[in-house]
Design a protein around this motif. Structure first.
Motif, short mmCIF file in Angstrom:
data_model
loop_
_atom_site.label_atom_id
_atom_site.label_comp_id
_atom_site.label_asym_id
_atom_site.label_seq_id
_atom_site.Cartn_x
_atom_site.Cartn_y
_atom_site.Cartn_z
N TRP A 13 31.36 -23.29 59.36
CA TRP A 13 30.29 -23.92 59.15
C TRP A 13 30.55 -25.30 59.96
N LEU A 14 31.50 -25.95 60.09
CA LEU A 14 31.88 -27.15 60.73
C LEU A 14 31.56 -26.88 62.17
N TYR A 21 25.05 -27.61 66.53
CA TYR A 21 23.77 -28.04 66.54
C TYR A 21 23.33 -29.73 66.46
N CYS A 22 24.41 -30.46 66.08
CA CYS A 22 24.17 -31.91 66.27
C CYS A 22 24.15 -32.17 67.72
N GLY A 23 24.82 -31.53 68.43
CA GLY A 23 24.86 -31.94 69.99
C GLY A 23 23.72 -31.61 70.53
N ILE A 24 23.00 -30.47 70.30
CA ILE A 24 21.87 -29.91 70.80
C ILE A 24 20.68 -30.97 70.09
N ALA A 73 27.17 -37.14 75.17
CA ALA A 73 27.72 -37.05 73.70
C ALA A 73 27.30 -35.43 73.16
N GLY A 74 26.09 -35.26 73.33
CA GLY A 74 25.60 -33.93 72.82
C GLY A 74 26.35 -32.92 73.61
N THR A 75 26.45 -32.87 74.83
CA THR A 75 27.53 -31.87 75.36
C THR A 75 28.93 -31.92 74.99
N GLY A 76 29.54 -33.09 74.41
CA GLY A 76 30.69 -33.09 74.07
C GLY A 76 30.83 -32.39 72.51
#
Length: 314
Positions: A149-150, A156-159, A298-301
């Motif tokens: 879940w983590l 999805y936060c990165g996307i 940041a999103g990619t990371g």
């Protein structure tokens, strides 16, 4: 088509313990795995270069398969001569997998690339393992652990970060393009779930070569049904980039991944594929002049971190 550079090949081979592999062999296998991931990710760059000419997704995918089909056809014929014949059930399953996993997935991907950046496209495709997990949970009632879940939440936060960034930058049809690429990732996830048992029975080489032949026939037939024959006449650069797309971004990554898995094992080869989104981001900046911002990094990371967490779950 998938982010982890032909995940079914990676997961269908018994892993080798890195500690038992000679250092020179390990480093060579790692370099091959990274090279395969970068080449496969470069597909998006080549597609963007092709879209500078009067071609669309139907034409691009047809030309890609025209150049890669002979190679996979030769391998398929060799497999037919050296391996026992398939049952009718396996044959029909291969047709279905080829249409869903390589034809439909590739078509949605190339359609989506007409509207979104290569960086966002690669990140969405990189979520394929998470879709496999979610589909398994919904249809096969598999439990999801806290770590998984983590991993999902992080990815999805990165996307969302990259999606919102591109949306604010004024990119046209960003929602449409993202939805199409999302459909590509989901199609490939279905292919991965459907190929699990089949790849154990017939082997990865046979599965991929047969499925790619099915997809090639579908893509080429689609072109002749939807487009006039005259569209086969294109500027010389279209043929050149299509050759690169078919051989260097399709055929070579398949075999490089197989060689890497044989040398260093499935887990290491799979994690080496995480270089894909990063390479696409920087290649897009160098070749296509797509900007690299802090939000994108940041999103990619976050996406890479989420997939890494997911890969740690056995």
């Amino acid at each position: 088509m998938f982010c982890f550079c032909h995940y079914n090949l990676v997961m269908s081979t018994s892993p080798a313990a890195p500690s038992t592999i000679p250092r020179s062999v390990y480093l060579g296998g790692l370099a091959i795995a990274v090279g395969g991931a970068v080449l496969f990710s470069t597909k998006a760059i080549v597609a963007k270069l092709l879209y500078q000419y009067p071609v669309d997704a139907v034409t691009v995918i047809a030309f890609r398969m025209i150049f890669s089909f002979p190679v996979f056809a030769v391998i398929a014929c060799w497999q037919m001569r050296t391996e026992p014949p398939l049952s009718w059930r396996d044959r029909w399953q291969l047709v279905g997998l080829g249409l869903v996993g390589y034809y439909l997935s590739s078509y949605f991907d190339f359609l989506g690339l007409q509207y979104i950046s290569v960086g966002l496209e690669r990140l969405i495709l990189f979520l394929t393992p998470t879709f496999v997990l979610l589909i398994s949970t919904v249809y096969f009632k598999h439990a999801i652990s806290r770590l998984q879940w983590l991993a999902l939440l992080t990815s999805y936060c990165g996307i969302v970060l990259v999606f919102v960034h591109d949306l604010q930058s004024g990119a046209s049809n960003i929602v449409l393009g993202s939805t199409l690429v999302l459909g590509s990732a989901c199609s490939y996830a279905v292919y991965l779930l459907g190929s699990g048992e089949l790849v154990k029975r017939i082997g990865a080489t046979r599965l991929v070569s047969y499925a790619m032949c099915v997809a090639s026939v579908a893509c080429i037939a689609q072109f002749f049904i939807l487009r006039p024959v005259g569209m086969l006449i294109q500027p010389t650069p279209v043929y050149g980039w299509s050759l690169v797309n078919g051989i260097f971004c399709t055929v070579l990554p398949v075999f490089m991944t197989m060689i890497a898995v044989e040398r260093i094992g499935a887990p290491v080869a799979s994690q080496a594929g995480m270089i894909g989104p990063v390479s696409t981001l920087f290649l897009g900046a160098m070749i296509l002049d797509e900007p690299i911002t802090g939000w994108q990094l940041a999103g990619t990371g976050l996406v890479l971190a989420g997939i890494y967490l997911l890969s740690k779950k056995k």
